[in-house]
Design a protein around this motif. Structure first.
Motif, PDB file in Angstrom:
ATOM      1  N   UNK A 178     -31.085  74.652 -81.578  1.00  0.00           N
ATOM      2  CA  UNK A 178     -31.888  74.459 -80.373  1.00  0.00           C
ATOM      3  C   UNK A 178     -32.695  73.175 -80.483  1.00  0.00           C
ATOM      4  N   UNK A 179     -32.972  72.585 -79.322  1.00  0.00           N
ATOM      5  CA  UNK A 179     -33.699  71.315 -79.272  1.00  0.00           C
ATOM      6  C   UNK A 179     -34.481  71.241 -77.974  1.00  0.00           C
ATOM      7  N   UNK A 180     -35.749  70.817 -78.088  1.00  0.00           N
ATOM      8  CA  UNK A 180     -36.563  70.606 -76.891  1.00  0.00           C
ATOM      9  C   UNK A 180     -36.924  69.140 -76.813  1.00  0.00           C
ATOM     10  N   UNK A 181     -36.530  68.501 -75.728  1.00  0.00           N
ATOM     11  CA  UNK A 181     -36.770  67.079 -75.567  1.00  0.00           C
ATOM     12  C   UNK A 181     -38.252  66.808 -75.338  1.00  0.00           C
ATOM     13  N   UNK A 182     -38.718  65.669 -75.866  1.00  0.00           N
ATOM     14  CA  UNK A 182     -40.114  65.275 -75.703  1.00  0.00           C
ATOM     15  C   UNK A 182     -40.303  64.312 -74.543  1.00  0.00           C
ATOM     16  N   UNK A 183     -39.229  63.942 -73.862  1.00  0.00           N
ATOM     17  CA  UNK A 183     -39.319  62.974 -72.776  1.00  0.00           C
ATOM     18  C   UNK A 183     -39.005  63.650 -71.449  1.00  0.00           C
ATOM     19  N   UNK A 184     -39.326  62.968 -70.373  1.00  0.00           N
ATOM     20  CA  UNK A 184     -39.067  63.484 -69.026  1.00  0.00           C
ATOM     21  C   UNK A 184     -37.576  63.676 -68.819  1.00  0.00           C
ATOM     22  N   UNK A 185     -37.231  64.670 -68.003  1.00  0.00           N
ATOM     23  CA  UNK A 185     -35.813  64.993 -67.775  1.00  0.00           C
ATOM     24  C   UNK A 185     -35.026  63.806 -67.239  1.00  0.00           C
ATOM     25  N   UNK A 186     -35.698  62.927 -66.512  1.00  0.00           N
ATOM     26  CA  UNK A 186     -35.008  61.780 -65.926  1.00  0.00           C
ATOM     27  C   UNK A 186     -34.826  60.640 -66.917  1.00  0.00           C
ATOM     28  N   UNK A 187     -35.537  60.683 -68.039  1.00  0.00           N
ATOM     29  CA  UNK A 187     -35.461  59.619 -69.036  1.00  0.00           C
ATOM     30  C   UNK A 187     -34.455  59.975 -70.119  1.00  0.00           C
ATOM     31  N   UNK A 188     -34.079  58.968 -70.891  1.00  0.00           N
ATOM     32  CA  UNK A 188     -33.118  59.181 -71.971  1.00  0.00           C
ATOM     33  C   UNK A 188     -33.843  59.506 -73.267  1.00  0.00           C
ATOM     34  N   UNK A 189     -33.437  60.590 -73.899  1.00  0.00           N
ATOM     35  CA  UNK A 189     -34.009  60.972 -75.186  1.00  0.00           C
ATOM     36  C   UNK A 189     -33.083  60.445 -76.277  1.00  0.00           C
ATOM     37  N   UNK A 190     -33.553  59.538 -77.133  1.00  0.00           N
ATOM     38  CA  UNK A 190     -32.666  58.950 -78.147  1.00  0.00           C
ATOM     39  C   UNK A 190     -32.084  59.972 -79.107  1.00  0.00           C
ATOM     40  N   UNK A 191     -32.865  60.972 -79.480  1.00  0.00           N
ATOM     41  CA  UNK A 191     -32.353  61.987 -80.402  1.00  0.00           C
ATOM     42  C   UNK A 191     -31.308  62.870 -79.724  1.00  0.00           C
ATOM     43  N   UNK A 192     -31.568  63.250 -78.476  1.00  0.00           N
ATOM     44  CA  UNK A 192     -30.626  64.100 -77.754  1.00  0.00           C
ATOM     45  C   UNK A 192     -29.309  63.382 -77.527  1.00  0.00           C
ATOM     46  N   UNK A 193     -29.379  62.090 -77.296  1.00  0.00           N
ATOM     47  CA  UNK A 193     -28.168  61.297 -77.118  1.00  0.00           C
ATOM     48  C   UNK A 193     -27.300  61.353 -78.365  1.00  0.00           C
ATOM     49  N   UNK A 194     -27.930  61.306 -79.537  1.00  0.00           N
ATOM     50  CA  UNK A 194     -27.187  61.398 -80.794  1.00  0.00           C
ATOM     51  C   UNK A 194     -26.641  62.803 -81.005  1.00  0.00           C
ATOM     52  N   UNK A 195     -27.471  63.804 -80.756  1.00  0.00           N
ATOM     53  CA  UNK A 195     -27.038  65.190 -80.952  1.00  0.00           C
ATOM     54  C   UNK A 195     -25.822  65.526 -80.094  1.00  0.00           C
ATOM     55  N   UNK A 196     -25.789  64.990 -78.870  1.00  0.00           N
ATOM     56  CA  UNK A 196     -24.671  65.267 -77.973  1.00  0.00           C
ATOM     57  C   UNK A 196     -23.350  64.721 -78.502  1.00  0.00           C
TER      58      UNK A 196
END
Length: 257
Positions: A178-196
């Motif tokens: 599980x992962x909770x992004x720290x940025x706004x939904x409309x912005x790009x999360x650098x960590x989430x981009x890698x996890x994907x």
């Protein structure tokens, strides 16, 4: 792979009819990782439901990594899992690494005898990846490299454990985090981009609002979007939507939309 989570949602549906025999469709070792994205509390509950369902319904050995001590299991587990027993719970091993370094070390040692007796784990769960990836000041340049390192190790460990599981089991070891992004939904999360790039499937949890939330009264309403494996051109597969209803006492029910 979304098979374990699909089984969880079917097990805890609000339907009153007879339950189907719990089964999980065969999956390839290269397509057995799912990332749960959204509210930390809901995501944690989903991972706990997955742990207990896999152990009690399928007889799988589970390892659950989290930074926060597990104080209690979700209420719906006690009412909706008829085979829940101390023996089933013994199949789940809870581990509490405090830092990403400790988590990396513990994941890397999953193949050692202490974790493979009598059999290796068939399901690896990691609660709250953001707590391991972010520095003390929040987002930082090293988060992307930590996300890549940890994701690669999780996938490689699952593939290695799959080989250890055979010929006792035909299905592979799975990873759900599980992962909770720290940025706004409309912005790009650098960590989430890698996890994907490493997790082939996504389970997104969003809270309902407006009329839908008001119509539910005291119950919380959440939308759960479950997408399958991407194809070779990295296009997302078809998405299935579930509705999660949470009563004031914490009871959870899923409805297929």
């Amino acid at each position: 792979m979304t098979d374990i989570l699909t089984l969880v949602f079917r097990t805890f549906t609000s339907q009153t009819g007879g339950r189907e025999e719990p089964t999980v469709a065969p999956a390839s070792p290269a397509s057995c990782s799912t990332l749960v994205v959204g509210d930390a509390g809901i995501s944690r509950s989903v991972l706990l439901l997955a742990a207990v369902t896999a152990a009690s319904e399928l007889g799988l050995r589970v390892v659950f990594f989290t930074q926060t001590q597990i104080q209690s299991l979700p209420l719906c587990l006690q009412k909706r899992v008829p085979s829940l027993s101390p023996e089933s719970l013994k199949k789940i091993k809870f581990c509490y690494p405090r830092t990403v370094e400790e988590l990396l070390q513990q994941v890397a040692s999953l193949h050692e005898p202490a974790h493979t007796s009598p059999t290796p784990p068939s399901l690896i769960l990691v609660d709250g990846l953001e707590g391991y990836l972010r520095g003390p000041g929040g987002l930082d340049p090293g988060e992307r490299s930590r996300a890549a390192h940890l994701s690669a190790l999780l996938c490689d460990s699952a593939a290695f454990l799959t080989q250890l599981l055979r010929p006792s089991r035909s299905d592979p070891c799975r990873v759900v985090a599980s992962f909770r992004s720290a940025v706004d939904a409309a912005a790009e999360d650098p960590a989430l981009d890698v996890l994907d790039r490493y997790f082939q499937a996504r389970c997104t949890v969003d809270r309902a609002g407006g009329y839908e939330a008001a119509a539910a009264g005291l119950r919380e309403v959440w939308h759960v979007y479950l997408s399958g494996i991407r194809d070779r051109e990295h296009r997302p597969a078809a998405t299935r939507e579930w509705k999660l209803l949470i009563s004031p006492d914490g009871f959870m029910e899923f409805e297929l939309v």
